[in-house]
Design a protein around this motif. Structure first.
Motif, PDB file in Angstrom:
ATOM      1  N   VAL A 134      -2.599   3.298 -10.647  1.00 14.05           N
ATOM      2  CA  VAL A 134      -1.472   4.144 -10.262  1.00 14.05           C
ATOM      3  C   VAL A 134      -0.287   3.097  -9.758  1.00 14.05           C
ATOM      4  O   VAL A 134      -0.545   2.110  -9.036  1.00 14.05           O
ATOM      5  CB  VAL A 134      -1.791   4.662  -9.074  1.00 14.05           C
ATOM      6  N   ASN A 135       0.868   3.521 -10.309  1.00  7.10           N
ATOM      7  CA  ASN A 135       2.093   2.711 -10.146  1.00  7.10           C
ATOM      8  C   ASN A 135       2.445   2.708  -8.318  1.00  7.10           C
ATOM      9  O   ASN A 135       2.245   3.865  -7.784  1.00  7.10           O
ATOM     10  CB  ASN A 135       3.359   3.458 -10.685  1.00  7.10           C
ATOM     11  N   GLN A 136       2.519   1.614  -7.651  1.00  8.78           N
ATOM     12  CA  GLN A 136       2.735   1.588  -6.264  1.00  8.78           C
ATOM     13  C   GLN A 136       4.007   2.431  -5.495  1.00  8.78           C
ATOM     14  O   GLN A 136       3.914   2.630  -4.497  1.00  8.78           O
ATOM     15  CB  GLN A 136       2.668   0.056  -5.807  1.00  8.78           C
ATOM     16  N   GLU A 137       4.830   2.738  -6.634  1.00  4.73           N
ATOM     17  CA  GLU A 137       6.029   3.388  -5.973  1.00  4.73           C
ATOM     18  C   GLU A 137       5.841   4.702  -6.555  1.00  4.73           C
ATOM     19  O   GLU A 137       6.813   5.470  -6.088  1.00  4.73           O
ATOM     20  CB  GLU A 137       7.139   2.830  -7.039  1.00  4.73           C
ATOM     21  N   SER A 138       4.684   5.265  -7.081  1.00  8.12           N
ATOM     22  CA  SER A 138       4.545   6.569  -7.444  1.00  8.12           C
ATOM     23  C   SER A 138       4.438   7.571  -6.331  1.00  8.12           C
ATOM     24  O   SER A 138       3.770   7.208  -5.134  1.00  8.12           O
ATOM     25  CB  SER A 138       3.511   6.938  -8.364  1.00  8.12           C
ATOM     26  N   VAL A 139       4.410   8.892  -6.546  1.00  5.80           N
ATOM     27  CA  VAL A 139       4.110   9.707  -5.115  1.00  5.80           C
ATOM     28  C   VAL A 139       2.831   9.758  -4.922  1.00  5.80           C
ATOM     29  O   VAL A 139       2.149   9.922  -3.956  1.00  5.80           O
ATOM     30  CB  VAL A 139       4.671  11.197  -5.753  1.00  5.80           C
ATOM     31  N   ALA A 140       1.831   9.722  -6.247  1.00  5.53           N
ATOM     32  CA  ALA A 140       0.357   9.872  -5.953  1.00  5.53           C
ATOM     33  C   ALA A 140       0.026   8.622  -5.272  1.00  5.53           C
ATOM     34  O   ALA A 140      -0.865   8.716  -4.368  1.00  5.53           O
ATOM     35  CB  ALA A 140      -0.267  10.012  -7.657  1.00  5.53           C
ATOM     36  N   TYR A 141       0.317   7.263  -5.341  1.00  7.36           N
ATOM     37  CA  TYR A 141       0.226   6.209  -4.606  1.00  7.36           C
ATOM     38  C   TYR A 141       0.331   6.367  -2.998  1.00  7.36           C
ATOM     39  O   TYR A 141      -0.408   6.125  -2.099  1.00  7.36           O
ATOM     40  CB  TYR A 141       0.785   4.987  -5.180  1.00  7.36           C
ATOM     41  N   GLN A 142       1.600   6.893  -2.916  1.00 12.24           N
ATOM     42  CA  GLN A 142       2.041   6.997  -1.462  1.00 12.24           C
ATOM     43  C   GLN A 142       1.072   8.274  -0.820  1.00 12.24           C
ATOM     44  O   GLN A 142       0.850   8.212   0.624  1.00 12.24           O
ATOM     45  CB  GLN A 142       3.569   7.499  -1.406  1.00 12.24           C
ATOM     46  N   THR A 170      -4.377  17.275 -16.182  1.00 13.49           N
ATOM     47  CA  THR A 170      -2.945  17.232 -16.394  1.00 13.49           C
ATOM     48  C   THR A 170      -2.003  18.315 -16.532  1.00 13.49           C
ATOM     49  O   THR A 170      -0.825  18.442 -16.098  1.00 13.49           O
ATOM     50  CB  THR A 170      -3.047  16.523 -17.753  1.00 13.49           C
TER      51      THR A 170
END
Length: 175
Positions: A134-142, A170
């Protein structure tokens, strides 16, 4: 060492293939005068009652020899046990027996491996969907979703242990 292992595996496959031809011919009473694993000069040779068995220098093939093809054979050309004097079905069985022996051998090796080792975990499904990086800047990570997490349900709908779970998740995320 891997070259020797590859040669050994190839030799086993060739042996099984040629044994298929040999057993099919002999079980029908068809004369076989040679059985050879490999090509080139003979390394080891054994003369049986009807057949010469040989291991040759180059293990890249093999053959089952019939008196039909041997000019030095003392079998009369009209002998009913020569391959060429047999019905088409008998000849077809002998010709196809090598491939059939390889198929049976492959099935037995697979069954044996599954019986001893089992099915690798990567090939089995578990309930839910495993989260990929998961990208650290994504909403999912947050929101606290991390790599390796398993999402078991979405909008109250369970994600089953099947290949349909990921497309279902998905679709839900997209809507």
């Amino acid at each position: 060492m891997s070259v020797l292992a590859a040669i050994a595996v190839l030799a086993v496959l060739i042996l099984v293939h040629e044994l298929g031809h040999f057993v099919a011919a002999r079980s029908q009473g068809i004369l076989v005068n040679r059985f050879s694993l490999g090509f080139g000069p003979v390394l080891l040779k054994y003369q049986g009652s009807q057949t010469e068995y040989a291991v040759r220098a180059f293990p890249l093939g093999g053959f089952v020899g019939f008196p039909d093809d041997d000019p030095d054979s003392d079998v009369p050309p009209n002998d009913p046990n020569l391959l060429r004097n047999r019905p088409v079905l008998d000849r077809a069985i002998v010709i196809s027996a090598g491939v059939i022996a390889n198929l049976i051998f492959a099935y037995l090796v697979l069954a044996l491996q599954l019986g001893i080792v089992g099915i690798p975990k990567e090939l089995t499904y578990q309930a839910g969907v495993v989260v990929q990086p998961v990208n650290q800047e994504s909403v999912a990570y947050q929101a606290g979703i991390r790599e390796g997490d398993i999402i078991l349900a979405v909008n109250g709908q369970e994600l089953p242990a099947s290949d349909k779970s990921t497309p279902l998740l998905t679709k839900e995320i997209q809507t």
